[in-house]
Each structure stands twice: as C-alpha cells, then as structure tokens.
Write a protein that holds these residues in place. Structure first.
Motif, mmCIF file in Angstrom:
data_model
loop_
_atom_site.group_PDB
_atom_site.id
_atom_site.type_symbol
_atom_site.label_atom_id
_atom_site.label_comp_id
_atom_site.label_asym_id
_atom_site.label_seq_id
_atom_site.Cartn_x
_atom_site.Cartn_y
_atom_site.Cartn_z
ATOM 1 N N ARG A 8 -25.670 27.074 14.710
ATOM 2 C CA ARG A 8 -24.755 28.200 14.531
ATOM 3 C C ARG A 8 -25.424 29.351 13.777
ATOM 4 N NH1 ARG A 8 -19.015 27.456 14.807
ATOM 5 N NH2 ARG A 8 -18.456 25.470 15.752
ATOM 6 N N GLU A 28 -25.673 21.115 13.649
ATOM 7 C CA GLU A 28 -24.769 22.157 14.154
ATOM 8 C C GLU A 28 -24.797 23.402 13.268
ATOM 9 O OE1 GLU A 28 -20.106 22.872 15.298
ATOM 10 O OE2 GLU A 28 -21.076 20.999 15.902
ATOM 11 N N VAL A 65 -21.909 23.881 21.721
ATOM 12 C CA VAL A 65 -22.868 23.129 20.905
ATOM 13 C C VAL A 65 -22.416 21.678 20.722
ATOM 14 C CG1 VAL A 65 -23.902 22.940 18.613
ATOM 15 C CG2 VAL A 65 -23.536 25.206 19.619
ATOM 16 N N ASP A 66 -23.285 20.762 21.078
ATOM 17 C CA ASP A 66 -23.132 19.350 20.700
ATOM 18 C C ASP A 66 -24.387 18.973 19.930
ATOM 19 O OD1 ASP A 66 -22.748 16.666 20.371
ATOM 20 O OD2 ASP A 66 -22.173 16.266 22.436
ATOM 21 N N PRO A 67 -24.320 18.915 18.594
ATOM 22 C CA PRO A 67 -25.548 18.773 17.799
ATOM 23 C C PRO A 67 -26.261 17.449 17.992
ATOM 24 C CG PRO A 67 -23.608 18.541 16.412
ATOM 25 C CD PRO A 67 -23.119 19.006 17.754
ATOM 26 N N TYR A 86 -18.047 20.313 25.106
ATOM 27 C CA TYR A 86 -19.398 20.400 24.553
ATOM 28 C C TYR A 86 -20.301 19.293 25.068
ATOM 29 C CZ TYR A 86 -16.676 17.496 21.323
ATOM 30 O OH TYR A 86 -15.806 16.570 20.787
ATOM 31 N N GLY A 93 -18.240 24.324 18.879
ATOM 32 C CA GLY A 93 -19.063 23.168 18.553
ATOM 33 C C GLY A 93 -18.245 21.918 18.287
ATOM 34 N N GLU A 94 -18.899 20.777 18.406
ATOM 35 C CA GLU A 94 -18.199 19.503 18.209
ATOM 36 C C GLU A 94 -17.721 19.328 16.774
ATOM 37 O OE1 GLU A 94 -18.698 14.698 18.884
ATOM 38 O OE2 GLU A 94 -20.438 15.987 19.178
ATOM 39 N N GLU A 95 -18.553 19.721 15.815
ATOM 40 C CA GLU A 95 -18.248 19.381 14.432
ATOM 41 C C GLU A 95 -17.454 20.449 13.690
ATOM 42 O OE1 GLU A 95 -18.709 16.435 13.838
ATOM 43 O OE2 GLU A 95 -20.127 15.986 15.438
ATOM 44 N N THR A 143 -29.568 16.910 21.766
ATOM 45 C CA THR A 143 -28.848 18.089 21.300
ATOM 46 C C THR A 143 -28.552 18.949 22.522
ATOM 47 O OG1 THR A 143 -29.901 18.088 19.135
ATOM 48 C CG2 THR A 143 -28.956 20.162 19.878
ATOM 49 N N ASP A 172 -25.523 15.152 12.280
ATOM 50 C CA ASP A 172 -24.698 15.929 13.208
ATOM 51 C C ASP A 172 -24.334 17.275 12.588
ATOM 52 O OD1 ASP A 172 -23.333 13.705 15.384
ATOM 53 O OD2 ASP A 172 -24.017 12.877 13.481
ATOM 54 N N ARG A 173 -23.829 17.222 11.363
ATOM 55 C CA ARG A 173 -23.298 18.437 10.743
ATOM 56 C C ARG A 173 -24.399 19.443 10.425
ATOM 57 N NH1 ARG A 173 -19.984 14.396 7.764
ATOM 58 N NH2 ARG A 173 -17.891 14.417 8.690
#
Length: 260
Positions: free
Chosen positions: A54, A50, A84-86, A208, A68-70, A102, A46-47
């Motif tokens: 980015r 994202e 953004v939702d990775p 997101y 973004g989510e994270e 994604t 996930d991280r």
C-alpha cells in the motif's frame, strides 16, 4: 494515467519487488498466528507485506484506490484500483511450504487489466496484461494448446470442499481429465500461464484471490472466468475455471454449468 500495458506490467513488478522483504523475513520463523473472523489464519507477515504494498502504491499513484485482504478498501471508487493479497496461502506460509504467493492486480473502471503472482520463496515472479503478454522472471510465457479434458492436466484447488459440496462434479471431472491433481492457492495459476498444467478449478475465493490472476492467465493466452463462463469482477461468487485454450474452457464450463 497514460501508461501502456507494458509500462503497467513493469510498474506492477516494481511494486511487488519493493514489498517482498517482509514475507521473506518472517518465512520459516517462530510466528504468532491469529485467526480472523472467518477462522482463516493471519500473521505479521501478511500485515506488513500489505502495508509495504500500500505504501508503494500510494507513493507512486496517490489518486489510485486499493482493496486489500488485511486492511480493506481505500478509495474503491477510483478510476484505477489495486487489488492486494499480501500472502496468498497463509497456511503454506506458516507451515514452511514455499508455495505461498503475493498477488497484485490493477483494475481500470472495475475491469482487471494487469496482474502479478509473486512467489518470494521460489524466486519466481509472473506478470501479465489483458490484451498483452505474460512473463516469468522477464521471459515471455504462454499456455499450452490442449483443447480437451481427455488430454488435460487439471489442478483442483479446494478439492476437499468440492468433494463435500459437488461430489458428482468431482467424479465427472476425475473420469474425464487425463490427470486431476489436488492443489492450493495461487501457484497452479502460474503453472497454467507457464504451460506446465492445462486448467485450474477453484472455489470459495475472494476478489483479491482471483482478480490479480486475470492478467497473468489472459496475457499467456488462456481463459479465466467464473463457473458459468462469465468474466470475473469484484462481485463474482468466487468459483473460478481457468484453462489453457478457449476449447478446453468451453468443455469445462459445459460440465460445470449444472453446478452453478
């Protein structure tokens, strides 16, 4: 920025493709899974996804914002803001199920204008623009023409939660729809845009999760709103109805209005 909707679709897909490697690299590997404050799972996949998204956005559009989510919000008051939702569907991701996606969307002055649903493990990408068109792997797609629930295949996300909070609504929906199938995460919206199902019901979403879907659904000729029929914004309550036609959507909103 003077890019057309078609240009923005192309750019959105390029950004999506530039950032798909981390998710694929970690998929079906021995992952360490952490729980966030809301007890939802998160992984290095996930991280890193994202971060890659980015970085690509910032490289192309240094004056744009990102939510973004994270990693939260960066310049969220900008004229153009990317959502953004990775890894939408982290539980699918960590269990080896290929239905994680994604999500990447673009807002102009707070309104969704384009969106993408990338399905890395399936090799499928869906993209669309409000007042434009939608594509799957470059081919134009469109929603079906189903106009009533009795003929509709409805995908219902978060069905266990809906059973608990709105049992009568679930009962009504089950009795009226031709088919009602439990589902999860973003792929049902891709199925709707591609003409494979007729509607999606959802709840408990964050911006997101739902804003990147708007361009894909509307570009394919569908309708997507909150349960009351209002347009989706950063401040919506996370309850979503998406339908193939305005007629089907209106019938579903009428059914759901007493639950809002």
């Amino acid at each position: 920025m003077s890019l057309s909707r078609d240009d923005l679709l192309k750019v959105s897909l390029e950004i999506l493709h530039a950032a798909k490697e981390p998710a694929l690299r970690y998929f079906r590997t021995a992952l360490q899974v952490s729980d966030k404050e809301d007890e939802s799972p998160v992984t290095v996949g996930d991280r890193e996804t994202e971060k890659a998204l980015r970085a690509e956005i910032k490289r192309r559009f240094p004056d744009h914002g990102v939510i973004g989510e994270e990693f939260g919000a960066d310049n969220p008051d900008a004229e153009y803001v990317w959502i953004v939702d990775p890894v939408d569907g982290t539980k699918s991701f960590i269990s080896g199920m290929p239905l994680f996606g994604t999500l990447l969307g673009l807002l102009h002055q707070g309104r969704p204008i384009v969106g993408t649903i990338g399905m890395p493990a399936l090799g499928e990408d869906f993209a669309g623009a409000v007042n434009g068109h939608s594509v799957m792997n470059g081919a134009v797609i469109s929603c079906r023409e189903t106009q009533n629930l009795h003929a509709a295949f409805v995908s219902c996300n978060e069905l266990p939660s809906l059973f608990t909070t709105h049992p009568q609504l679930v009962s009504e929906l089950t009795s009226r729809a031709r088919y009602l199938r439990p589902s999860n995460d973003c792929y049902p919206y891709a199925q709707l845009a591609a003409g494979w199902v007729d509607a999606v019901v959802d709840c408990n979403l964050q911006p997101y999760d739902y804003l990147p879907l708007v361009g894909v659904i509307e570009g394919a000729g569908g309708v997507i709103t909150d349960w009351s029929g209002a347009p989706l914004t950063l401040h919506s309550d996370g309850r979503v109805i998406a339908a193939a036609t305005a007629e089907l959507h209106a019938e579903m909103v009428a059914l759901f209005k007493n639950s809002v």
